[in-house]
Design an enzyme around this catalytic site. Structure first.
Site, mmCIF file in Angstrom:
data_model
loop_
_atom_site.group_PDB
_atom_site.id
_atom_site.type_symbol
_atom_site.label_atom_id
_atom_site.label_comp_id
_atom_site.label_asym_id
_atom_site.label_seq_id
_atom_site.Cartn_x
_atom_site.Cartn_y
_atom_site.Cartn_z
ATOM 1 N N LYS A 80 -12.962 50.039 34.840
ATOM 2 C CA LYS A 80 -13.438 48.710 34.432
ATOM 3 C C LYS A 80 -14.617 48.263 35.320
ATOM 4 O O LYS A 80 -15.632 47.792 34.822
ATOM 5 C CB LYS A 80 -12.303 47.680 34.531
ATOM 6 C CG LYS A 80 -11.126 47.969 33.617
ATOM 7 C CD LYS A 80 -10.102 46.872 33.630
ATOM 8 C CE LYS A 80 -9.327 46.740 34.926
ATOM 9 N NZ LYS A 80 -8.454 47.869 35.257
ATOM 10 N N CYS A 170 -0.187 32.835 36.379
ATOM 11 C CA CYS A 170 0.032 34.182 36.933
ATOM 12 C C CYS A 170 0.484 34.168 38.389
ATOM 13 O O CYS A 170 1.218 35.061 38.810
ATOM 14 C CB CYS A 170 -1.203 35.061 36.768
ATOM 15 S SG CYS A 170 -2.708 34.412 37.478
ATOM 16 N N MET A 171 0.077 33.169 39.184
ATOM 17 C CA MET A 171 0.312 33.251 40.622
ATOM 18 C C MET A 171 1.010 32.042 41.224
ATOM 19 O O MET A 171 1.245 32.007 42.423
ATOM 20 C CB MET A 171 -1.050 33.401 41.340
ATOM 21 C CG MET A 171 -1.702 34.715 41.079
ATOM 22 S SD MET A 171 -0.617 36.010 41.653
ATOM 23 C CE MET A 171 -0.672 37.099 40.268
ATOM 24 N N MET A 337 2.654 39.945 38.986
ATOM 25 C CA MET A 337 3.161 39.015 37.971
ATOM 26 C C MET A 337 4.589 39.298 37.524
ATOM 27 O O MET A 337 5.266 38.428 36.993
ATOM 28 C CB MET A 337 2.221 39.011 36.789
ATOM 29 C CG MET A 337 0.919 38.311 37.132
ATOM 30 S SD MET A 337 -0.144 38.156 35.730
ATOM 31 C CE MET A 337 -1.588 39.008 36.307
ATOM 32 N N GLY A 374 -4.000 38.722 40.140
ATOM 33 C CA GLY A 374 -4.459 39.458 38.959
ATOM 34 C C GLY A 374 -5.848 39.093 38.469
ATOM 35 O O GLY A 374 -6.298 39.592 37.450
ATOM 36 N N GLN A 375 -6.519 38.190 39.185
ATOM 37 C CA GLN A 375 -7.875 37.784 38.771
ATOM 38 C C GLN A 375 -8.808 37.874 39.983
ATOM 39 O O GLN A 375 -8.361 37.779 41.121
ATOM 40 C CB GLN A 375 -7.873 36.348 38.255
ATOM 41 C CG GLN A 375 -7.047 36.152 37.007
ATOM 42 C CD GLN A 375 -7.293 34.789 36.396
ATOM 43 O OE1 GLN A 375 -8.299 34.564 35.747
ATOM 44 N NE2 GLN A 375 -6.379 33.873 36.613
HETATM 45 S S1 SF4 Z 1 -11.481 45.175 41.372
HETATM 46 FE FE1 SF4 Z 1 -9.881 46.026 40.078
HETATM 47 S S2 SF4 Z 1 -10.855 46.266 38.103
HETATM 48 FE FE2 SF4 Z 1 -12.483 46.088 39.622
HETATM 49 S S3 SF4 Z 1 -12.965 48.205 40.192
HETATM 50 FE FE3 SF4 Z 1 -11.490 47.394 41.661
HETATM 51 S S4 SF4 Z 1 -9.520 48.092 40.859
HETATM 52 FE FE4 SF4 Z 1 -10.988 48.223 39.178
#
Ligand code: SF4
Length: 795
Positions: A80, A170-171, A337, A374-375
């Site tokens: 990603k 989420c947190m 989460m 998670g963000q």
């Molecule tokens: S922050 Fe998360 S989504 Fe971005 S490169 Fe690192 S592991 Fe992958």
């Protein structure tokens, strides 16, 4: 290209790794290397906080590579992060402000027209229905400067605490867990503890798919140190579970009993650290201090055998986990989460902290309880700037008279005008959102920034009408399920088009430099906030309304730094000019320009708050010179952490005759959040395009389902239809669906439960009781579905 998912991930990871260390490069990277410049930044996605460089050529972002100096990722990126730039120039980018017309269709307008319209409407609604009639709903994806500014605009300008953000979803349970246990939010240590640990206790986190670069660190640590033990507590046999030395499978929501059984075993077998507990913690039922003997009595029913029956987790595994956890030279817990999105999320967090405090597995290298976010900026942005309905900057309660007075003074607003009463938490806010015709809905308008609640809220059917009927303004970069319900759409700049600061899970703030100009007429959220402030007559409060985004960012950052300079969250030493030079960012507390940042809190010699006179004076804290550890935000001013006696309480909804399965939800490595960005990166979208129902072979057989069959999954709230994936290893009776799919028929949040934790108000996304039925044989599921047209219907 028709790659299998496995081969795709392998190829993408190899490419990412190669780019970071400069070995023979695949074609794509070779081409991308010929750039005009590389600009430092942070990854846009999962909260790990990977440092990146954005390759710019001809004024456009054309490549990304990992920052080898970043302490989060050492140059590695997952698929990603590596491909993020590709979504920036997708044809679906929103390029002009739009207002919905009488015929229901959007029409492009100028920025002045759009902002005047929004502001006039906000003014009218505030005047007619009161100061709380207009709400802000932000995101852990906004920069710290943006979130701080919107929080200031609403709480200091509008004088309304109707400010929330998606980290509530989420947190929030992790925040409440840290604050109730230690008196202050966010982890004690750092990611660097991973490599120093000898035992990793991973619970409620599919780290391999949700925080892949951290998982890589875990795997490397294990490979080079085979004696390191990995314990995973999860209902599903995830790809994280597969590397575990010990798996604690248990029914969703029953892990509280597993943790209590581990604690009982530790206490009964004298595996606890009596001296550490006596010096640094108190056992409490929330009202009175209790003894170890009383705690043992409280836990008497959590025998290994009884807990096995209740949870399906083998007694032998619980015993072994307790022994490994307590006896290891250094144990680190990681969770996300899976622990937080629960009606008992705060208790689950407290129990993990208990395990660490009782065994003294804390405040040492490799020994620490670490909650993952998670963000990219749930921590730095929403948590630290206090952009939730009950908080002010510095994660301090809005109800605290002293802190309110301090913030009022810093903001230059009249004393006594910030509302001491918290606003509504997220679910209540959306429940209270509606049109002028509905007198039962007190919130009449909402400004939504960089998030997609019309897809991401649980029990979605309940909340759609409110979003549709109210005056909804949405800032985003692409059409989403939420823009489909909006009255005004404001095109937002992407992070690399505006710059700003993200703070990741380990208290690390990193600066992203602006690399390129925004596409079309897109503008930074910060500019939009400042322009609204100007039109509301609040320019004095928010004067950073110029067109130079980095200058505006710096003004907002300095304003924020000033407020929190005498707190344990201090960023006083993290000026913009310093953060521009620091390739790895800085971890707070950072009290001065010459301070290197803090890897471990609460420990003398490591945590600068022990010597911070301003902090001590402001909060009336004294430090006993004889003590090495001090949990200095303890409300009782004893410097101790709380070991809360928490009983067992399960999910809000458990399977019964009508709804016989547990449903749990989560992410996959390729897709992020509601797929707004990742589904527009062609390689990723192809690799994992749609939701599916993961089902155990025994359950599939009983229901007459074979792989690929279309299955309806239904709760009391809603239903979806999607293909079945038959997966062995997981507990029978437990189903899983990922939630990135935008197709109406596969949006699993229609099925999810919106019951909330009574302390953190975080909903129970992770557990619902459902039934399933085969609808048909395999069908050609759309390979890639995204909301492309702003005028398309929400259906
Ligand atoms: S922050 Fe998360 S989504 Fe971005 S490169 Fe690192 S592991 Fe992958």
């Amino acid at each position: 290209m028709n790659l299998t998912r496995r081969n795709f991930i392998k190829a993408a990871m190899a490419t990412a790794a190669a780019a970071s260390v400069g070995v023979t490069l695949p074609k794509e990277v070779e081409a991308a290397e010929a750039v005009d410049k590389w600009v430092k930044g942070t990854c846009r996605f999962c909260g790990t906080g990977c440092g990146v460089y954005v390759g710019v050529k001809g004024g456009k972002a054309v490549a990304m590579k990992g920052n080898p100096d970043a302490k989060t990722n050492f140059g590695f990126l997952c698929v990603k992060g590596f491909l993020a730039y590709k979504c920036m120039y997708h044809p679906d980018r929103l390029k002009a402000p739009m207002i919905r017309q009488k015929d229901g269709k959007f029409k492009e307008v100028s920025w002045d027209t759009a902002l005047d319209y929004v502001t006039d409407k906000f003014k009218y609604l505030r005047q007619t229905y009161g100061k709380d009639a207009v709400a802000y709903y932000g995101s852990g994806q906004c920069t710290t400067e943006e979130t701080y500014t919107f929080n200031k605009l609403f709480k200091g300008g509008f004088r309304s605490n109707m400010v929330e953000g998606n980290p509530r979803l989420c947190m929030a349970s992790a925040v409440a867990g840290y604050i109730s246990t230690y008196g202050s939010d966010e982890p004690v240590g750092s990611y660097a503890d991973i490599e120093k640990s000898k035992c990793l206790f991973i619970t409620g986190s599919n780290t391999s798919e949700c925080h892949p670069v951290l998982f890589r660190r875990i795997m490397r640590h294990k490979l080079t140190n085979p004696d390191v033990k990995i314990i995973v507590c999860e209902p599903r046999k995830t790809s994280t579970t597969k590397i575990a030395d010990l798996w604690l499978p248990c029914d969703p929501g029953t892990d509280l009993a597993v943790f209590n059984a581990m604690i009982k075993y530790i206490l009964d077998n004298d595996l606890y650290d009596e001296k550490f507990v006596a010096q640094n913690a108190r056992i409490t039922n929330g009202k009175e201090v209790k003894t170890i003997a009383e705690y043992k009595e409280f836990l008497k029913d959590f025998t290994l055998e009884k807990v096995e029956k209740l949870t399906r987790c083998p007694a032998e595994n619980i015993k072994k986990a307790a022994e490994w956890f307590a006896n290891s030279p250094a144990t680190m817990s990681l969770w996300c989460m899976g622990l937080n999105q629960r009606v008992k999320g705060v208790w689950a967090n407290n129990l993990v902290h208990n395990l660490h405090l009782l065994t003294g597995q804390i405040c040492r290298p490799g020994a620490e309880p670490f909650s993952l976010t998670g963000q990219p900026n749930a921590c730095g942005g929403v948590r630290e700037t206090g952009a939730l309905s009950h908080l002010l900057p510095g994660t301090k309660p809005v109800a605290n008279d002293g802190w309110r007075a301090h913030v009022e003074k810093c903001w230059g607003v009249e004393p006594g005008t910030i509302d001491p009463k918290p606003g509504f938490h997220t679910m209540k806010m959306f429940d209270a959102l509606g049109g002028e015709a509905d007198a039962s809905k007190p919130i009449k308008a909402m400004l939504v920034s960089t998030t997609n609640p019309a897809q991401s809220l649980p029990n979605l059917h309940k909340y759609i009408k409110g979003m549709q009927d109210s005056f909804l303004v949405v800032l985003d970069i692409f059409p989403t399920r939420t823009t489909q319900l909006a009255d005004v759409i404001l095109p937002a700049a992407f992070i690399y088009e505006k710059g700003g600061i993200y703070g990741c899970s380990e208290r690390r703030s990193q600066l992203t430099e602006k690399a390129v100009e925004p596409v079309g007429q897109a503008k930074p959220d910060l500019w939009i906030a400042a322009q609204i402030a100007k039109r509301m007559g609040m320019e004095k409060l928010i004067p950073w309304n110029g067109n130079d985004s980095m200058k505006a960012n710096e003004m907002a950052w300095d304003d924020y730094r000033e407020i929190i300079k005498d707190t344990d969250h201090t960023l006083a030493g993290a000026t913009y000019s310093r953060l521009k030079k620091e390739k790895a960012g800085l971890q707070w507390p950072i009290p001065s320009l010459d301070h290197p940042g803090t890897e471990r809190r609460y420990v003398r010699g490591s945590d600068p708050m022990f010597n911070h006179e301003g902090f001590k004076a402001k909060f009336g804290i004294t430090f006993d010179p004889a003590r090495k550890i001090n949990f200095y935000n303890d409300a009782k001013k004893e410097g101790k952490a709380n070991i809360f006696m928490r009983p067992f309480a399960g999910a809000a909804e458990v399977p019964d005759a009508d709804y016989p399965f547990y449903l749990t939800t989560g992410r996959v490595i390729e897709q992020w959040h509601t797929g707004t960005m990742t589904m527009r990166i062609p390689e990723i979208a192809r690799a994992h395009s749609h939701a599916y129902l993961e089902i155990h072979p025994e359950d599939a057989k009983k229901a007459g389902i074979t792989s690929g069959d279309m299955v309806e999954v239904a709760s009391k709230r809603g239903k979806c239809v999607m293909p079945a994936h038959i997966v062995s290893g997981t507990l029978p009776g437990v189903l899983f669906v990922p939630w990135h799919d935008q197709a109406f028929v596969r949006m699993i949040n229609f099925v999810c439960n919106d019951a909330v934790d009574d302390t953190s108000f975080e909903p129970e996304f992770k557990i619902a009781a459902v039934k399933i039925k085969k609808v048909s044989g395999p069908k050609n599921v759309a390979e890639k579905f995204i909301i492309r047209d702003v005028n398309s219907k929400f259906s």
